[in-house]
Write a protein that holds these residues in place. Structure first.
Motif, short mmCIF file in Angstrom:
data_model
loop_
_atom_site.label_atom_id
_atom_site.label_comp_id
_atom_site.label_asym_id
_atom_site.label_seq_id
_atom_site.Cartn_x
_atom_site.Cartn_y
_atom_site.Cartn_z
N ASP A 1 23.67 -0.67 -0.31
CA ASP A 1 23.32 -0.73 1.11
C ASP A 1 22.88 0.59 1.71
N ALA A 2 23.38 1.70 1.18
CA ALA A 2 23.09 3.00 1.80
C ALA A 2 21.59 3.28 1.78
N ILE A 3 21.08 3.80 2.89
CA ILE A 3 19.66 4.14 2.99
C ILE A 3 19.47 5.59 2.55
N THR A 4 18.64 5.80 1.54
CA THR A 4 18.37 7.14 1.02
C THR A 4 16.85 7.38 1.10
N VAL A 5 16.42 8.49 0.54
CA VAL A 5 14.98 8.76 0.52
C VAL A 5 14.23 7.70 -0.25
N ASP A 6 14.92 7.00 -1.15
CA ASP A 6 14.28 5.93 -1.93
C ASP A 6 14.43 4.57 -1.27
N GLY A 7 14.96 4.54 -0.05
CA GLY A 7 15.16 3.27 0.66
C GLY A 7 16.53 2.68 0.38
N PHE A 8 16.62 1.37 0.29
CA PHE A 8 17.89 0.70 0.01
C PHE A 8 17.62 -0.39 -1.02
N VAL A 9 18.69 -0.95 -1.55
CA VAL A 9 18.55 -2.06 -2.50
C VAL A 9 18.58 -3.38 -1.71
N PHE A 10 19.70 -3.67 -1.09
CA PHE A 10 19.82 -4.81 -0.19
C PHE A 10 20.77 -4.43 0.95
N GLU B 1 26.80 8.38 -9.95
CA GLU B 1 26.51 7.40 -8.89
C GLU B 1 25.23 7.74 -8.14
N ASP B 2 24.92 9.00 -8.00
CA ASP B 2 23.66 9.35 -7.34
C ASP B 2 22.46 8.84 -8.15
N GLU B 3 22.56 9.00 -9.46
CA GLU B 3 21.49 8.51 -10.32
C GLU B 3 21.44 6.98 -10.30
N LEU B 4 22.62 6.34 -10.27
CA LEU B 4 22.68 4.88 -10.14
C LEU B 4 21.94 4.44 -8.88
N SER B 5 22.20 5.12 -7.78
CA SER B 5 21.56 4.79 -6.51
C SER B 5 20.04 4.92 -6.61
N ARG B 6 19.57 6.02 -7.19
CA ARG B 6 18.13 6.24 -7.30
C ARG B 6 17.46 5.17 -8.16
N ARG B 7 18.08 4.88 -9.31
CA ARG B 7 17.44 3.94 -10.24
C ARG B 7 17.44 2.52 -9.68
N LEU B 8 18.52 2.13 -9.01
CA LEU B 8 18.55 0.81 -8.40
C LEU B 8 17.44 0.66 -7.36
N ARG B 9 17.27 1.69 -6.54
CA ARG B 9 16.28 1.62 -5.46
C ARG B 9 14.86 1.62 -6.01
N ARG B 10 14.61 2.43 -7.01
CA ARG B 10 13.27 2.46 -7.59
C ARG B 10 12.95 1.12 -8.28
N PHE B 11 13.97 0.55 -8.93
CA PHE B 11 13.75 -0.76 -9.56
C PHE B 11 13.51 -1.82 -8.50
N ASP C 1 5.45 -5.67 6.18
CA ASP C 1 6.06 -4.33 6.16
C ASP C 1 7.46 -4.36 5.55
N ASP C 2 7.77 -5.38 4.72
CA ASP C 2 9.11 -5.48 4.12
C ASP C 2 10.18 -5.34 5.20
N ARG C 3 9.99 -6.08 6.30
CA ARG C 3 10.89 -5.96 7.44
C ARG C 3 11.54 -7.30 7.71
N GLN C 4 12.84 -7.27 8.02
CA GLN C 4 13.58 -8.50 8.26
C GLN C 4 13.26 -9.03 9.66
N THR C 5 12.33 -9.95 9.72
CA THR C 5 11.95 -10.52 11.01
C THR C 5 11.54 -11.97 10.84
N VAL D 1 0.84 -1.20 0.00
CA VAL D 1 0.00 0.00 0.00
C VAL D 1 0.87 1.25 0.00
N GLN D 2 1.89 1.28 0.84
CA GLN D 2 2.75 2.46 0.92
C GLN D 2 3.47 2.72 -0.39
N GLN D 3 3.97 1.67 -1.03
CA GLN D 3 4.65 1.87 -2.31
C GLN D 3 3.67 2.35 -3.38
#
Length: 981
Positions: free
Chosen positions: A232-241, A103-113, A408-412, A61-63
C-alpha cells in the motif's frame, strides 16, 4: 456479451496519438541505438495499437517514457498481443523476487512488476485484445500473486526475528490466512481498484525458536502491518494496490488480525447484514489455503441462512438508500457505479437472491456475478430476457468503468467533464461521439434501474404514487396564478386557513422569490407539481397557517435542488410526516431547512419513529465510515455530522410522536454522542500516530491507546438534551517523557496534547453540515489554565489535593465515555477514592450552599431573586427551570451533596452517575425517605420534560411563575431538611 469495438480515432485525439508515438521513440533513442532500432522494427499493427492506446491513456505513455525498456521487453515477449498462460504471471513475479534481499528491495520489485503488468493489461483492454472477463481475471490474479508472494517472502524473515508461531492446541506452525473481499474475491477487479482484505490465523499460542517469544496474534499483527506496507505504501515507484482493512470485525478500531475462533464468535454474535453481503465474495487470496478453506466453511452459516431469508431484501434496500444519500450529498449522479442504474444495482439484484435463497440452493453460493446471473436464469429465478439485459448492461458499465480508469490509472467511476477525456471514453467504447456514447449509457442505466426496482424497491411504492396522482388538483389554479388575489384568499379561507391573506402572501412570495426565478425548466416543473400537493396536505392539519409558515422556507431552500421536491412528491407519506413534524416543532423545521438531506429520513416511517439501540448506532456509524477512504478527512467529518443530524431528528420525531419517553430520549442522545466520540477518537488517533508514531508507556511498550474521554454534566449523567454541549475531560496513561516511534517523534505529553486538539477540531469545526458538538473543557484540572490533556497520575493528584468542592460535585456525574478500558477502570478507581473520602458535613453543607447561592445570583431570574421573592409564584413572573430556586440545579446539588457526604459509608452511591438512579440508591440505603426520593425523581423528570418541549419549540427553558408551584416548594423543603441554605 459483445466486446465494444474501438471507433476510428477522432480528429480531436490525433495530436495525442502522434505526440505519444514521437515521445516514446525519443525515449528509446535516449536509451540506446539498439532500443530505437527495436522500437522502429515494430510491425504496423502494433504501431497502430500504440497510437490508439497512446491517445487514450496517459498512464501507458507515462510508464513507457519512464521505463522504455519495460515497454520494449513486453513487446518483444509478445505479451502485448497474447493472453498469459495459467501460472505464467505468478512464475514471472517469483523470478523477479528470487534475489530480493530486503524489504526496500521487495517494495521496489513489487511496484515495478505491478507497473509492467498494469501497462500490459491497459494496453490489451484499450486495444480490444482482451475482453472484460480476461481483464478482470488478470487484474485479480495480479493482486493474488502480489499478496501471496509478498507474504511468502515476509513470513520466514519474521520467523527468524520473532520465532515461528505455534498453535497451542495442535503444536504445529501457524500461517496467516488472507481473505480477499469484494471484487477481488470474485475475480472482478477493475483497472484501478483497491483491495479489501481480512486477516485471520487458525489458533492462539506463542512463537518458538527465539529467546523472547511473542503471542501468535502479536506476531501476525506485525506480519500484517509489513504486508500492508509492502502493498500500500506510496513510493517513487508508486504503489502495488491500495489496501483497505476496514471490512474486518470492528472496522478500523478492531485488531488487525483475529483468530478463527474470534472471527466465528464475532460473526455469530455481532455480524451485520452488510457484513453478510460482503462475505458472499470472500476468497482466500494468500497464506494458508487449506486453513482458509476451513475458515470459510466455519463462516458459511453466517452468510447463507438455512431458511428463506426475505429480510435480506429490506437490508439491501436500506444499504441502497444509504448509498443514494451519499450520491445526493456528494453530487454523484454521474457515478456509473453508485448512481441510479449503476454497477452496484446489478450486484444488489444478484446478491438479493443469493442472500434469500442461497442457504437452500447451493448453486447460488458463487462469487462471480456473471455465474450468479446464469444460475438465476437456469433455476428460473428470473426470466432469460431479464438476465440477458442485466448481463449486457453490467458489461457495458464495466467496460465504461475501465475506459474511465484506463486514462490515468485512477480510481474513478465519475463521468469526465472535459472534452478531451469525453472524446477518449467515447473512442474506447466504440462510439463516434460523446453524445452517442452517453445516450447508450443512459439507456443501459435506465434498464438496470428498472430491473432493480422490480426486485429491490418497496412494492407498496407504486401503488402509493398511483393513488396520489390527482392529489392537489384543486390547488393548481391558485399556484399557477389562474385566480385573482380575492379568489385565492377566499379559497384559502374556505379550506381552513385562519388568515388566507397572509397565506396567499407567503405563497406569492415563494413564487416570485429569487430562488424560484433562477430555477431551470425541469426544476420549475417539479416545483409546480409539488406545491399543489403541499397545499392539499397542509389543509388536513389543525393549523395549516403554521404548517405553511414553517414549510415554505424549506421549499425555497431546496428549490435549486429539485430532487428533494421529487422525493416529497412521489412519497406522500414522507410529505405528511414532514408537515406533522414541522407543525409540532419549529426546531425540527429549522433543522430540515438548514440540512435538506434530512428529508431522506422521512421515507421510512418505521425507522423514523424507532431509533436504534446503542450497539446498532455504533455499527451503523462504523459501516458508513468504512465506505470513505481513510485519508479523506473532509468526507469523514461530513459523514459524522450527517449521522448525528439524522439520528437526532429520529429522536426528536419519536419524542413528538410519543414513542419515546423522556428518559429514553436522553439515553438515545447520549448513545449517539458516545458512538460519535468513539469514531472521532479512532480518527484522531490514526492521524496523530501517522504523523508522530505511537506514544509509549513507562515500560517502553506502545500505548494502544491508553487514553480516555471522560464525560461530565449532562453527557456524564446520561441526560443529554437536543441542543446540549459536551463537558469533556481527556486523560492519558502514557509516559509523558518518552518519545514516540515515528518519523517526526515528539514526547508523550506533546503527543496526547495534539491528540486532544485533533479531537476538539473534529468535534467543533463548522462544515456544510454544521459542527458535531460544542465542547466545554473547563472542568479539566485547573480549568482553562490547565493542560488540555492530563495524565492519570496528575488528575489523581489534583483531585486529592487541589480540587474545590464544586469540582468534586462535578465528579459525581463523571464517567468514561470511550477509550482504553484499562485506563477507564483506573479512572473509576480514582473517582471512587476521591468521592468516597471522609468529609466534614458542616463544611460540605456550607460550601455546597455557597456555590448554589452564587449560581442563583449570576444565572437565576433577576425579577424574582432567582425564584425566592414573594412574587415568584405569580403568573406575571417567570420560572427558570434550571437555575431558579426549587429547580433542576437544586435537585442536582442535593444529589451531589448526598453522594459526597455519605459515599464513604455507602460506596454503592457512586455506582451510577445519573440523578434518577442515585436518588434510588439514597432511598435504598435509608438516607432519604422513600416518598421524598420518588417526589424528587418525578419532579426532576417533569422539569426536564418541560425543558425538552421548550427546546423543540426553540424557546428558552423558562416558564410562567404560576407553573410547577407545588414541585418547587417540595424541592425547597427537602433542600432545607438536608441542612442546605
Amino acid at each position: 456479451m459483445s466486446l465494444p469495438a474501438l471507433a476510428c480515432l477522432p480528429d480531436a485525439l490525433q495530436p495525442l496519438a502522434l505526440r505519444a508515438e514521437e515521445s516514446l521513440q525519443q525515449a528509446c533513442a535516449a536509451l540506446s541505438e539498439a532500443a530505437l532500432a527495436q522500437f522502429n522494427a515494430w510491425p504496423l499493427a502494433r504501431r497502430e495499437d500504440l497510437r490508439r492506446v497512446g491517445a487514450a491513456s496517459d498512464f501507458v505513455v507515462q510508464q513507457g517514457l519512464r521505463d522504455p525498456q519495460m515497454l520494449l521487453d513486453l513487446a518483444a515477449s509478445g505479451e502485448l498481443e497474447r493472453s498469459l498462460g495459467s501460472g505464467e504471471m505468478r512464475q514471472q513475479l517469483r523470478d523477479w523476487l528470487a534475489e530480493c534481499v530486503d524489504e526496500d528491495e521487495l517494495s521496489r520489485r513489487l511496484r515495478r512488476f505491478r507497473n509492467r503488468q498494469q501497462l500490459r493489461i491497459i494496453w490489451r483492454d484499450i486495444s480490444r485484445q482482451a475482453d472484460l472477463i480476461e481483464t478482470c481475471r488478470d487484474l485479480s490474479e495480479l493482486a493474488d500473486i502480489c499478496i501471496d508472494l509478498a507474504y511468502q517472502w515476509l513470513y520466514p524473515r519474521l520467523c527468524e526475528q520473532f520465532g515461528t508461531p505455534i498453535g497451542r492446541r495442535s503444536g504445529t506452525p501457524q500461517h496467516l490466512v488472507i481473505l480477499g473481499m469484494g471484487k477481488l474475491g470474485a475475480h472482478e477487479l477493475n483497472l484501478s481498484s483497491d483491495i479489501d482484505l481480512i486477516f485471520g490465523y487458525p489458533e492462539g499460542g506463542e512463537t518458538e525458536g527465539v529467546k523472547r517469544s511473542l503471542d501468535n496474534q502479536e506476531f501476525f499483527i506485525r506480519l500484517g502491518q509489513r504486508l500492508i506496507k509492502a502493498l500500500d505504501a506510496i513510493t517513487v515507484d508508486g504503489f502495488v494496490f491500495r489496501t483497505d482493512m476496514r471490512l474486518r470485525p470492528y472496522g478500523s478500531s478492531g485488531a488487525l488480525v483475529f483468530s478463527f475462533n474470534a472471527l466465528e464468535q464475532y460473526y455469530q454474535d455481532q455480524g451485520r447484514d452488510w457484513e453478510r453481503y460482503a462475505m458472499i465474495k470472500a476468497r482466500v487470496v494468500g497464506g494458508d489455503q487449506k486453513a482458509g478453506a476451513e475458515l470459510l466453511e466455519m463462516l458459511r452459516p453466517f452468510v447463507y441462512r438455512r431458511y428463506l431469508d426475505f429480510s435480506a431484501i429490506e437490508a439491501l434496500r436500506a444499504m441502497k438508500q444509504l448509498i443514494q444519500q451519499e450520491v445526493r450529498r456528494k453530487g454523484m449522479s454521474d457515478n456509473i457505479k453508485l448512481g441510479a442504474g449503476g454497477i452496484r444495482e446489478v450486484e444488489f439484484i444478484a446478491q438479493a437472491f443469493q442472500l434469500i435463497h442461497g442457504g437452500r440452493d447451493l448453486s447460488l453460493q458463487q462469487r462471480s456475478l456473471f455465474a450468479v446471473l446464469d444460475t438465476l436464469r437456469d433455476q428460473g429465478y428470473l426470466p432469460a430476457a431479464v438476465t440477458d439485459e442485466l448481463r449486457d448492461g453490467y458489461a457495458f458499465l464495466r467496460y465504461a468503468e475501465h475506459a474511465l480508469q484506463g486514462i490515468d490509472d485512477r480510481q474513478t467511476q465519475m463521468l469526465p467533464d472535459t472534452d478531451q477525456d469525453r472524446a477518449r471514453v467515447a473512442f474506447i467504447m466504440g462510439f463516434d461521439s460523446w453524445h452517442a456514447f452517453h445516450e447508450r449509457l443512459m439507456h443501459w442505466r435506465g434498464r438496470v434501474d428498472w430491473h432493480f426496482h422490480q426486485v429491490i424497491a418497496d412494492p407498496d411504492e407504486e401503488a402509493e404514487v398511483a393513488a396520489d396522482e390527482c392529489v392537489g388538483g384543486e390547488w393548481l389554479p391558485l399556484w399557477a396564478e389562474a385566480q385573482d388575489e380575492e379568489a385565492a384568499c377566499r379559497q384559502l379561507d374556505d379550506a381552513g386557513f385562519a388568515d388566507g391573506q397572509t397565506a396567499w402572501r407567503r405563497i406569492t412570495a415563494l413564487r416570485s422569490g429569487s430562488q424560484v426565478r433562477a430555477m431551470q425548466r425541469l426544476g420549475r416543473e417539479r416545483l409546480d407539481a409539488f406545491v399543489p400537493r403541499l397545499l392539499a396536505q397542509a389543509v388536513e392539519h389543525d393549523n395549516p397557517d403554521l404548517v405553511l409558515e414553517r414549510v415554505l422556507p424549506l421549499v425555497e431552500a431546496v428549490a435549486r435542488r429539485s430532487a428533494y421536491l421529487v422525493l416529497l412528491t412521489e412519497n406522500p407519506g414522507a410529505l405528511q410526516r414532514l408537515l406533522t413534524l414541522c407543525a409540532a416543532s419549529p426546531w425540527i423545521a429549522e433543522q430540515i431547512t438548514r440540512f435538506p438531506l434530512l428529508l431522506d429520513e422521512l421515507l421510512n416511517e418505521g425507522r423514523l419513529f424507532k431509533p436504534p439501540q446503542a450497539p446498532e448506532l455504533a455499527a451503523e456509524l462504523r459501516e458508513r465510515l468504512m465506505r470513505i477512504p481513510e485519508e479523506d478527512l473532509e468526507q469523514q467529518m461530513e459523514a459524522l455530522r450527517h449521522f448525528k443530524l439524522a439520528h437526532r431528528l429520529r429522536v426528536a420525531a419519536s419524542e413528538i410522536a410519543g414513542t419515546l419517553p423522556l428518559m429514553k430520549v436522553s439515553d438515545y442522545l447520549t448513545w449517539l454522542a458516545e458512538a460519535i466520540l468513539d469514531q472521532v477518537l479512532a480518527l484522531a488517533w490514526r492521524h496523530t500516530v501517522a504523523r508522530h508514531g505511537a506514544p509509549r508507556r513507562a515500560d517502553g511498550s506502545p500505548c494502544d491507546p491508553d487514553f480516555v474521554i471522560v464525560g461530565y454534566g449532562k453527557v456524564g449523567g446520561i441526560e443529554l438534551g437536543h441542543g446540549s454541549d459536551l463537558d469533556l475531560v481527556f486523560i492519558h496513561d502514557g509516559d509523558p517523557q518518552a518519545e514516540t516511534a515515528g518519523a517526526k517523534p515528539i514526547d508523550g505529553a506533546q503527543f496526547f496534547n495534539r491528540l486532544g486538539q485533533r479531537i476538539i477540531h473534529l468535534l467543533t469545526t463548522q462544515t456544510n453540515s454544521g459542527q458535531l458538538y460544542e465542547v466545554d473543557m473547563r472542568l479539566r484540572p485547573s480549568g482553562a489554565a490547565g493542560l488540555l490533556v492530563s495524565s492519570l497520575a496528575a488528575f489523581a493528584r489534583y483531585q486529592e489535593s487541589e480540587a474545590w468542592t464544586w469540582e468534586h460535585q462535578a465528579l459525581v456525574r463523571a464517567r468514561v465515555l470511550v477509550g482504553c478500558p484499562r485506563v477507564g477502570q483506573a479512572f473509576e478507581a480514582v473517582r471512587a477514592q476521591v468521592l468516597g473520602r471522609a468529609r466534614n458535613l458542616d463544611t460540605l453543607r456550607s460550601e455546597v450552599s455557597e456555590m448554589r447561592a452564587k449560581m442563583r445570583d449570576n444565572l437565576g431570574s433577576k425579577a424574582t431573586a432567582a425564584g425566592t421573592a414573594a412574587n415568584a409564584f405569580e403568573a406575571t413572573a417567570t420560572f427558570d427551570l434550571k437555575q431558579d430556586a426549587g429547580g433542576i440545579v437544586d435537585i442536582e446539588f442535593m444529589v451531589q451533596y448526598a453522594a459526597l457526604a455519605w459515599s464513604q459509608q455507602h460506596p454503592e452511591l457512586l455506582e451510577f452517575t445519573d440523578n434518577i438512579r442515585i436518588l434510588e440508591g439514597l432511598e435504598r440505603v435509608g438516607l432519604l425517605p422513600g416518598e421524598d426520593a420518588r417526589l424528587l425523581q418525578d419532579i426532576y423528570k417533569a422539569y426536564r420534560s418541560a425543558a425538552h418541549r421548550q427546546a423543540l419549540q426553540k424557546q428558552p427553558g423558562v416558564v410562567s411563575g404560576d407553573q410547577f408551584v407545588d414541585e418547587r416548594r417540595t424541592v425547597m423543603r427537602i433542600w432545607r431538611e438536608l441542612g442546605l441554605s
